[in-house]
Design a protein around this motif. Structure first.
Motif, PDB file in Angstrom:
ATOM      1  N   VAL A  29      48.917  52.744  39.085  1.00 51.32           N
ATOM      2  CA  VAL A  29      48.687  52.417  40.483  1.00 51.32           C
ATOM      3  C   VAL A  29      47.918  51.098  40.527  1.00 51.32           C
ATOM      4  N   TYR A  30      48.444  50.174  41.298  1.00 54.76           N
ATOM      5  CA  TYR A  30      47.812  48.860  41.421  1.00 54.76           C
ATOM      6  C   TYR A  30      47.040  48.812  42.730  1.00 54.76           C
ATOM      7  N   TYR A  31      45.787  48.418  42.618  1.00 50.98           N
ATOM      8  CA  TYR A  31      44.905  48.342  43.775  1.00 50.98           C
ATOM      9  C   TYR A  31      44.439  46.905  43.985  1.00 50.98           C
ATOM     10  N   CYS A  32      44.281  46.512  45.240  1.00 47.79           N
ATOM     11  CA  CYS A  32      43.561  45.280  45.511  1.00 47.79           C
ATOM     12  C   CYS A  32      42.207  45.641  46.086  1.00 47.79           C
ATOM     13  N   GLY A  33      41.211  44.888  45.666  1.00 45.71           N
ATOM     14  CA  GLY A  33      39.851  45.122  46.103  1.00 45.71           C
ATOM     15  C   GLY A  33      39.229  43.827  46.593  1.00 45.71           C
ATOM     16  N   ALA A  34      38.262  43.942  47.486  1.00 49.70           N
ATOM     17  CA  ALA A  34      37.552  42.785  48.022  1.00 49.70           C
ATOM     18  C   ALA A  34      36.071  42.928  47.704  1.00 49.70           C
ATOM     19  N   GLY A  35      35.514  41.853  47.213  1.00 50.18           N
ATOM     20  CA  GLY A  35      34.099  41.881  46.879  1.00 50.18           C
ATOM     21  C   GLY A  35      33.498  40.506  47.001  1.00 50.18           C
ATOM     22  N   SER A  36      32.183  40.438  46.878  1.00 50.78           N
ATOM     23  CA  SER A  36      31.486  39.164  46.967  1.00 50.78           C
ATOM     24  C   SER A  36      30.238  39.236  46.101  1.00 50.78           C
ATOM     25  N   GLY A  37      29.620  38.099  45.937  1.00 49.56           N
ATOM     26  CA  GLY A  37      28.386  38.040  45.162  1.00 49.56           C
ATOM     27  C   GLY A  37      28.576  37.346  43.837  1.00 49.56           C
ATOM     28  N   MET A  38      27.477  37.037  43.227  1.00 45.66           N
ATOM     29  CA  MET A  38      27.497  36.306  41.959  1.00 45.66           C
ATOM     30  C   MET A  38      28.193  37.141  40.879  1.00 45.66           C
ATOM     31  N   GLY A  39      29.062  36.478  40.164  1.00 43.45           N
ATOM     32  CA  GLY A  39      29.736  37.131  39.063  1.00 43.45           C
ATOM     33  C   GLY A  39      30.877  38.041  39.440  1.00 43.45           C
ATOM     34  N   ILE A  40      31.245  38.068  40.703  1.00 39.27           N
ATOM     35  CA  ILE A  40      32.276  39.012  41.143  1.00 39.27           C
ATOM     36  C   ILE A  40      33.624  38.714  40.502  1.00 39.27           C
ATOM     37  N   MET A  41      33.877  37.467  40.152  1.00 39.24           N
ATOM     38  CA  MET A  41      35.186  37.098  39.619  1.00 39.24           C
ATOM     39  C   MET A  41      35.512  37.839  38.331  1.00 39.24           C
ATOM     40  N   ILE A  42      34.498  38.163  37.556  1.00 38.66           N
ATOM     41  CA  ILE A  42      34.738  38.832  36.279  1.00 38.66           C
ATOM     42  C   ILE A  42      34.070  40.202  36.248  1.00 38.66           C
ATOM     43  N   ALA A  43      33.777  40.725  37.422  1.00 46.28           N
ATOM     44  CA  ALA A  43      33.055  42.001  37.492  1.00 46.28           C
ATOM     45  C   ALA A  43      33.999  43.189  37.376  1.00 46.28           C
ATOM     46  N   PRO A  44      33.520  44.315  36.898  1.00 42.72           N
ATOM     47  CA  PRO A  44      34.341  45.530  36.871  1.00 42.72           C
ATOM     48  C   PRO A  44      34.555  46.073  38.276  1.00 42.72           C
ATOM     49  N   TYR A  45      35.424  47.067  38.395  1.00 47.83           N
ATOM     50  CA  TYR A  45      35.857  47.519  39.708  1.00 47.83           C
ATOM     51  C   TYR A  45      34.709  48.075  40.545  1.00 47.83           C
ATOM     52  N   GLY A  46      33.648  48.557  39.901  1.00 44.99           N
ATOM     53  CA  GLY A  46      32.532  49.134  40.641  1.00 44.99           C
ATOM     54  C   GLY A  46      31.804  48.155  41.533  1.00 44.99           C
ATOM     55  N   ARG A  47      31.976  46.872  41.265  1.00 46.41           N
ATOM     56  CA  ARG A  47      31.306  45.855  42.076  1.00 46.41           C
ATOM     57  C   ARG A  47      32.061  45.543  43.360  1.00 46.41           C
ATOM     58  N   TYR A  48      33.310  46.008  43.465  1.00 43.43           N
ATOM     59  CA  TYR A  48      34.116  45.682  44.636  1.00 43.43           C
ATOM     60  C   TYR A  48      33.830  46.661  45.759  1.00 43.43           C
ATOM     61  N   ARG A  49      33.701  46.114  46.960  1.00 39.20           N
ATOM     62  CA  ARG A  49      33.237  46.920  48.083  1.00 39.20           C
ATOM     63  C   ARG A  49      34.379  47.600  48.829  1.00 39.20           C
ATOM     64  N   TYR A  50      35.515  46.932  48.953  1.00 41.21           N
ATOM     65  CA  TYR A  50      36.615  47.456  49.756  1.00 41.21           C
ATOM     66  C   TYR A  50      37.859  47.616  48.880  1.00 41.21           C
TER      67      TYR A  50
END
Length: 124
Positions: free
Chosen positions: A92-113
């Motif tokens: 299953v492929y998901y898209c997630g939205a997040g922000s903040g420092m380091g988000i570009m290489i962050a694991p999925y737990g950092r994504y808010r939506y």
């Protein structure tokens, strides 16, 4: 921010699919958008991310050279073009939205939506 994925389906090994992520609500252009894949019995893993200015993109080593992530802020859309799909691409492929420092290489737990996901089945 609400996210809706589409474009999944059944594909043969070596084939192509284009996934779409439609966003609504919030200030979409300030978020980094990431694509993640969750295979059967596995954790959600990073596939690709793109920042809001479309200047920085990251890919996982497993998809580099085969997948391409793009975004159209005017349409509030992010796309994942997947070429030469491998047999381990099922999930299953998901898209997630997040922000903040380091988000570009962050694991999925950092994504808010998150969206609800779209299923890709790869046949051999």
């Amino acid at each position: 921010v609400q996210l809706v994925e589409s474009g999944g389906g059944l594909v043969r090994t070596g084939g192509s699919l284009r996934l779409s992520c439609a966003a609504s609500g919030g200030t979409f252009t300030t978020f980094t958008i990431g694509w993640f894949r969750q295979g059967p019995g596995k954790e959600r893993e990073f596939v690709a991310t793109i920042d809001w200015q479309d200047r920085t993109i990251f890919y996982s080593d497993s998809v580099k050279g085969r997948f391409s992530i793009t975004r159209d802020n005017g349409k509030n859309m992010v796309y994942l073009q997947m070429n030469n799909i491998r047999c381990n691409g099922t999930g299953v492929y998901y898209c997630g939205a997040g922000s903040g420092m380091g988000i570009m290489i962050a694991p999925y737990g950092r994504y808010r939506y998150w969206g609800q996901g779209t299923l890709d089945l790869v046949s051999t």
